[in-house]
Design an enzyme around this catalytic site. Sequence first.
Site, mmCIF file in Angstrom:
data_model
loop_
_atom_site.group_PDB
_atom_site.id
_atom_site.type_symbol
_atom_site.label_atom_id
_atom_site.label_comp_id
_atom_site.label_asym_id
_atom_site.label_seq_id
_atom_site.Cartn_x
_atom_site.Cartn_y
_atom_site.Cartn_z
ATOM 1 N N LYS A 9 24.557 8.714 29.010
ATOM 2 C CA LYS A 9 24.367 10.086 28.533
ATOM 3 C C LYS A 9 24.756 10.208 27.053
ATOM 4 O O LYS A 9 25.351 9.291 26.489
ATOM 5 C CB LYS A 9 25.212 11.033 29.397
ATOM 6 C CG LYS A 9 24.858 10.982 30.893
ATOM 7 C CD LYS A 9 25.659 12.034 31.649
ATOM 8 C CE LYS A 9 25.426 11.922 33.144
ATOM 9 N NZ LYS A 9 26.091 13.023 33.883
ATOM 10 N N TYR A 49 17.282 16.632 37.082
ATOM 11 C CA TYR A 49 18.405 17.302 37.738
ATOM 12 C C TYR A 49 17.953 18.448 38.649
ATOM 13 O O TYR A 49 18.751 19.322 38.967
ATOM 14 C CB TYR A 49 19.380 17.830 36.678
ATOM 15 C CG TYR A 49 20.285 16.758 36.098
ATOM 16 C CD1 TYR A 49 21.023 15.919 36.926
ATOM 17 C CD2 TYR A 49 20.432 16.611 34.724
ATOM 18 C CE1 TYR A 49 21.858 14.939 36.409
ATOM 19 C CE2 TYR A 49 21.282 15.635 34.192
ATOM 20 C CZ TYR A 49 21.991 14.800 35.046
ATOM 21 O OH TYR A 49 22.838 13.840 34.546
ATOM 22 N N ASN A 112 30.486 12.843 31.717
ATOM 23 C CA ASN A 112 30.927 11.688 32.510
ATOM 24 C C ASN A 112 30.166 10.406 32.184
ATOM 25 O O ASN A 112 30.050 9.508 33.010
ATOM 26 C CB ASN A 112 30.933 12.021 34.010
ATOM 27 C CG ASN A 112 29.560 12.356 34.536
ATOM 28 O OD1 ASN A 112 28.587 12.380 33.782
ATOM 29 N ND2 ASN A 112 29.466 12.594 35.828
ATOM 30 N N HIS A 115 24.866 8.256 34.238
ATOM 31 C CA HIS A 115 24.299 8.687 35.514
ATOM 32 C C HIS A 115 23.773 7.474 36.254
ATOM 33 O O HIS A 115 23.213 6.564 35.641
ATOM 34 C CB HIS A 115 23.130 9.667 35.264
ATOM 35 C CG HIS A 115 22.301 9.890 36.503
ATOM 36 N ND1 HIS A 115 22.621 10.841 37.437
ATOM 37 C CD2 HIS A 115 21.205 9.248 36.968
ATOM 38 C CE1 HIS A 115 21.736 10.783 38.426
ATOM 39 N NE2 HIS A 115 20.866 9.829 38.161
ATOM 40 N N GLU A 126 13.633 8.549 40.525
ATOM 41 C CA GLU A 126 14.106 8.585 39.141
ATOM 42 C C GLU A 126 13.451 7.490 38.294
ATOM 43 O O GLU A 126 13.092 7.724 37.140
ATOM 44 C CB GLU A 126 15.632 8.486 39.112
ATOM 45 C CG GLU A 126 16.273 9.739 39.703
ATOM 46 C CD GLU A 126 17.789 9.686 39.821
ATOM 47 O OE1 GLU A 126 18.376 10.732 40.124
ATOM 48 O OE2 GLU A 126 18.397 8.619 39.629
HETATM 49 P P1 CMP Z 1 25.442 12.970 37.321
HETATM 50 O O1 CMP Z 1 25.776 11.741 38.086
HETATM 51 O O2 CMP Z 1 24.600 12.828 36.119
HETATM 52 O O3 CMP Z 1 24.725 14.005 38.311
HETATM 53 C C1 CMP Z 1 24.853 15.387 38.195
HETATM 54 C C2 CMP Z 1 25.819 15.786 37.128
HETATM 55 O O4 CMP Z 1 26.269 17.112 37.207
HETATM 56 C C3 CMP Z 1 27.075 14.959 37.276
HETATM 57 O O5 CMP Z 1 26.815 13.640 36.880
HETATM 58 C C4 CMP Z 1 28.064 15.739 36.425
HETATM 59 O O6 CMP Z 1 27.998 15.370 35.042
HETATM 60 C C5 CMP Z 1 27.533 17.157 36.572
HETATM 61 N N1 CMP Z 1 28.417 17.964 37.411
HETATM 62 C C6 CMP Z 1 28.657 17.789 38.706
HETATM 63 N N2 CMP Z 1 29.516 18.742 39.142
HETATM 64 C C7 CMP Z 1 29.818 19.489 38.062
HETATM 65 C C8 CMP Z 1 30.667 20.614 37.867
HETATM 66 N N3 CMP Z 1 31.369 21.140 38.867
HETATM 67 N N4 CMP Z 1 30.733 21.131 36.638
HETATM 68 C C9 CMP Z 1 30.006 20.605 35.625
HETATM 69 N N5 CMP Z 1 29.192 19.537 35.764
HETATM 70 C C10 CMP Z 1 29.115 18.992 36.967
#
Ligand code: CMP
Length: 143
Positions: A9, A49, A112, A115, A126
Amino acid sequence: MERTFLAIKPDGVQRGLVGEIIRRFETKGFTLVGLKFLQVSKELAEEHYGVHRERPFFPSLVEFITSGPVVAMVWEGDGVIASARKIIGATNPLTAEPGTIRGDFGINIGRNIIHGSDAPETAQKEISLWFTDAELVNWQPHL
Ligand code: CMP
């Protein structure tokens, strides 16, 4: 052979973690079969998403993934979907185990770093959303 989709990301790119992240999957023994560096469109972000469309964090999720370039990848190998999820760590970097990518490099759930597809159906969906067949290379390392 099993394949999974991974995307570093914007935070991972901006913090200079691209090489470190690719190294972890390479040294584990998985095979890179697709790689591109791109600025994600709003359309692609919303489609990727889509399952989170009704969640309160959806707008910020889309805004963040489109905020800077990402590294999109397809990796291949036995059990790569589940193994990559382990290498990546729990969704929330604060609770992700040390030794995982998120556990080692993050503290914020919305930032984070990477993904990874969570299941075979998601991986297939995906991969075809982010890559054309012609962008994937069918090869095997000679080990
Ligand atoms: P990812 O694995 O990319 O898939 C969905 C993303 O949503 C996840 O990583 C997080 O970055 C984001 N995400 C999930 N839960 C939350 C939350 N409670 N608040 C903000 N972002 C979230």
